[in-house]
Design a protein around this motif. Structure first.
Motif, PDB file in Angstrom:
ATOM      1  N   GLN A   1       0.837  -1.185   0.000  1.00 42.50           N
ATOM      2  CA  GLN A   1       0.000   0.000   0.000  1.00 42.50           C
ATOM      3  C   GLN A   1       0.880   1.245   0.000  1.00 42.50           C
ATOM      4  N   THR A   2       0.529   2.214  -0.809  1.00 39.52           N
ATOM      5  CA  THR A   2       1.323   3.437  -0.911  1.00 39.52           C
ATOM      6  C   THR A   2       1.483   4.116   0.442  1.00 39.52           C
ATOM      7  N   GLU A   3       0.470   4.042   1.276  1.00 37.53           N
ATOM      8  CA  GLU A   3       0.504   4.691   2.589  1.00 37.53           C
ATOM      9  C   GLU A   3       1.677   4.214   3.437  1.00 37.53           C
ATOM     10  N   LEU A   4       2.077   2.959   3.260  1.00 39.78           N
ATOM     11  CA  LEU A   4       3.207   2.435   4.030  1.00 39.78           C
ATOM     12  C   LEU A   4       4.451   3.288   3.818  1.00 39.78           C
ATOM     13  N   PHE A   5       4.734   3.636   2.579  1.00 34.78           N
ATOM     14  CA  PHE A   5       5.936   4.408   2.276  1.00 34.78           C
ATOM     15  C   PHE A   5       5.751   5.895   2.565  1.00 34.78           C
ATOM     16  N   GLU A   6       4.537   6.410   2.369  1.00 36.68           N
ATOM     17  CA  GLU A   6       4.285   7.813   2.703  1.00 36.68           C
ATOM     18  C   GLU A   6       4.478   8.057   4.199  1.00 36.68           C
ATOM     19  N   ARG A   7       3.967   7.148   5.010  1.00 35.95           N
ATOM     20  CA  ARG A   7       4.114   7.298   6.462  1.00 35.95           C
ATOM     21  C   ARG A   7       5.498   6.905   6.935  1.00 35.95           C
ATOM     22  N   GLY A   8       6.052   5.844   6.350  1.00 38.96           N
ATOM     23  CA  GLY A   8       7.317   5.315   6.844  1.00 38.96           C
ATOM     24  C   GLY A   8       8.524   6.105   6.392  1.00 38.96           C
TER      25      GLY A   8
ATOM     26  N   MET B   1       8.729   7.287  -6.653  1.00 38.82           N
ATOM     27  CA  MET B   1       8.027   6.016  -6.473  1.00 38.82           C
ATOM     28  C   MET B   1       7.215   5.640  -7.717  1.00 38.82           C
ATOM     29  N   TYR B   2       7.130   4.338  -7.965  1.00 37.11           N
ATOM     30  CA  TYR B   2       6.254   3.782  -8.980  1.00 37.11           C
ATOM     31  C   TYR B   2       4.916   3.468  -8.303  1.00 37.11           C
ATOM     32  N   THR B   3       3.946   4.340  -8.483  1.00 36.28           N
ATOM     33  CA  THR B   3       2.668   4.225  -7.803  1.00 36.28           C
ATOM     34  C   THR B   3       1.553   4.124  -8.838  1.00 36.28           C
ATOM     35  N   PHE B   4       0.573   3.249  -8.591  1.00 37.52           N
ATOM     36  CA  PHE B   4      -0.531   3.056  -9.517  1.00 37.52           C
ATOM     37  C   PHE B   4      -1.764   2.607  -8.741  1.00 37.52           C
ATOM     38  N   SER B   5      -2.924   2.702  -9.364  1.00 39.49           N
ATOM     39  CA  SER B   5      -4.169   2.209  -8.770  1.00 39.49           C
ATOM     40  C   SER B   5      -4.467   0.836  -9.343  1.00 39.49           C
ATOM     41  N   ASP B   6      -4.810  -0.107  -8.465  1.00 38.57           N
ATOM     42  CA  ASP B   6      -5.135  -1.446  -8.947  1.00 38.57           C
ATOM     43  C   ASP B   6      -6.619  -1.500  -9.319  1.00 38.57           C
TER      44      ASP B   6
ATOM     45  N   GLY C   1      -9.050  -2.582  -7.754  1.00 37.13           N
ATOM     46  CA  GLY C   1      -9.913  -2.228  -6.633  1.00 37.13           C
ATOM     47  C   GLY C   1      -9.789  -0.764  -6.260  1.00 37.13           C
ATOM     48  N   ASP C   2      -9.148   0.024  -7.129  1.00 36.51           N
ATOM     49  CA  ASP C   2      -8.924   1.456  -6.924  1.00 36.51           C
ATOM     50  C   ASP C   2      -8.123   1.725  -5.644  1.00 36.51           C
ATOM     51  N   ARG C   3      -7.224   0.803  -5.301  1.00 35.11           N
ATOM     52  CA  ARG C   3      -6.315   0.998  -4.170  1.00 35.11           C
ATOM     53  C   ARG C   3      -4.996   1.531  -4.694  1.00 35.11           C
ATOM     54  N   SER C   4      -4.382   2.445  -3.955  1.00 33.52           N
ATOM     55  CA  SER C   4      -3.089   3.002  -4.360  1.00 33.52           C
ATOM     56  C   SER C   4      -1.988   2.042  -3.950  1.00 33.52           C
ATOM     57  N   ILE C   5      -1.253   1.547  -4.945  1.00 31.68           N
ATOM     58  CA  ILE C   5      -0.226   0.522  -4.762  1.00 31.68           C
ATOM     59  C   ILE C   5       1.115   1.096  -5.213  1.00 31.68           C
ATOM     60  N   THR C   6       2.189   0.742  -4.517  1.00 29.84           N
ATOM     61  CA  THR C   6       3.522   1.225  -4.877  1.00 29.84           C
ATOM     62  C   THR C   6       4.512   0.070  -4.902  1.00 29.84           C
ATOM     63  N   LEU C   7       5.308   0.006  -5.975  1.00 31.79           N
ATOM     64  CA  LEU C   7       6.432  -0.922  -5.996  1.00 31.79           C
ATOM     65  C   LEU C   7       7.451  -0.454  -4.960  1.00 31.79           C
ATOM     66  N   ARG C   8       7.953  -1.363  -4.150  1.00 31.28           N
ATOM     67  CA  ARG C   8       8.780  -0.947  -3.018  1.00 31.28           C
ATOM     68  C   ARG C   8      10.035  -0.199  -3.479  1.00 31.28           C
TER      69      ARG C   8
END
Length: 423
Positions: free
Chosen positions: A47-54, A66-71, A73-80
């Motif tokens: 989840q993108t939030e993990l990296f935004e917060r961390g 970051m490589y960020t995209f919506s899956d 399910g319209d969830r924001s996903i980021t390649l680590r």
């Protein structure tokens, strides 16, 4: 239709290079296992939030790379983009702290950042990293540095040096941040555009600017060491003493702040003098607030990551070659001989020996040339004549010595062969 190419910033790792990767991974795995570290494997995307917060929304990594995209399910996903946040998420989610004591973990795998590709820096790059969770002891900081030092030494790398700094705790950083802003604000117009933006969002990152004029201005900036509290000073003094006790040389670098917001206290980099601009081969430090920031219990932690591509560049510069582990190259010609050669290859592997079977069906001369290039220690030769006589020709490639051996005797003498192969 045009030929499909690998995306910019990615590359294929081919057979002539893979030995370096395997050598690095084997040495790291061995040394970490001997130090009591357990391997962990986390997902490549989170989840993108993990990296935004961390990592911190004000960092370049989150803001630009970051490589960020919506899956679907319209969830924001980021390649680590780095490994620590995912390991900490796994630590919390799987309640690893419930086991008690200190968790020593290591990982290896690809990371992703949208950066300008250059030597030693790709958009898909690979890291080996360690995380020690559950100890605020300065010995944990130094143990991780010592393990990194050990791995690099065993790889035979040269011209490396350790840069060390303390970025203090949260209160220290807040005091320092204000002192830094007060110093830099009069120079705002002279700073490079990125540093002008960082002045309000993340002023400590200005110290890491590569712009020459910004570096000149930052040279006289206040040092974070001058703003450390007593506890932070005591921790850092202890780290330095323990490094000295181990005979690990270091130099203080008061401008070393690392690029991620989660760092506290010890920050370090191991730098090569042979890599030009992309000189850091290992970097890390302490991050005592990250577990709590991501919703877990208050947990001190320290870790580092090594860039595998940069290590390979250094190994290649040394001019060394990776030794092959191939014992036998098997040459055969004729339908009966080719079938027996396949059986022979499988039998050798079952006895724990490595064997490559030539599948080309080409003339003996071409197969012999491939045997010489394979790096194998010995060559086994079968033609229909050898099959009819139930024997095989054994040739030692380094000396050219050749002898005929009955196939049954080959495995009766397997330990004698193994002893010679191991020389």
């Amino acid at each position: 239709m045009g030929q499909i190419q690998a995306l910019r910033g990615t590359r294929d790792i081919l057979a002539d290079e893979i030995g370096y990767w395997q050598q690095i991974e084997a040495i790291a795995s061995d040394r970490l296992a001997k130090a009591g570290y357990a391997e962990i494997r986390t997902p490549i995307f989170e989840q993108t939030e993990l990296f935004e917060r961390g990592i911190g929304e004000a960092t370049d990594v989150v803001g630009k790379e970051m490589y960020t995209f919506s899956d679907r399910g319209d969830r924001s996903i980021t390649l680590r983009p780095e490994g620590t946040a995912g390991v900490v998420r796994a630590y919390i989610q799987n309640k690893l702290q419930a086991a008690g004591g200190v968790q020593r973990l290591w990982y290896a795998g690809p990371m992703f950042r949208y950066e300008r590709p250059q030597a030693g820096r790709q958009r898909q790059f690979h890291q080996i990293g360690v995380e020690v969770l559950g100890s605020d002891d300065p010995r944990a900081d130094v143990e991780t540095i010592a393990i990194a030092h050990d791995i690099l030494q065993r790889l035979g790398l040269q011209n490396l040096h350790l840069d060390l700094n303390s970025v203090g705790d949260l209160e220290d950083r807040q005091r320092y941040r204000q002192a830094l802003v007060d110093y830099l604000s009069p120079y705002r117009a002279d700073l490079d555009p990125d540093s002008q933006d960082r002045l309000t969002r993340n002023p400590l990152r200005i110290l890491d600017s590569k712009d020459r004029r910004t570096q000149e201005i930052a040279a006289d900036a206040p040092k974070i060491f001058e703003h450390l509290g007593d506890r932070s000073r005591q921790h850092f003094d202890r780290v330095q003493q323990l490094l000295a006790d181990l005979g690990i040389p270091y130099q203080l670098n008061h401008r070393l702040v690392r690029g991620l917001d989660y760092y506290t206290h010890t920050a370090f980099e191991i730098i090569s003098d042979d890599l030009g601009a992309q000189a850091t081969v290992c970097g890390g430090g302490r991050y005592d607030g990250l577990v709590a920031e991501l919703g877990g219990p208050s947990t001190p932690a320290v870790g580092w990551a090594m860039g595998v591509e940069r290590l390979i560049l250094l190994l290649q510069q040394l001019g060394g070659t990776v030794e092959t582990s191939l014992d036998f190259y098997i040459v055969s010609r004729g339908s009966r001989a080719e079938a027996v050669a396949l059986q022979l290859a499988c039998q050798l592997r079952q006895h724990g020996l490595s064997a490559e079977l030539d599948l080309s069906g080409s003339a003996f001369g071409k197969q012999f040339k491939r045997a010489d290039r394979s790096g194998a220690k010995a060559c086994l030769i079968l033609g229909d004549e050898e099959v009819a006589q139930d024997r095989v020709q054994l040739k030692w490639l380094a000396t050219g010595e050749q002898q005929a051996i009955a196939r049954a005797d080959l495995f009766d003498k397997i330990e004698q062969l193994r002893a010679r192969l191991d020389r």
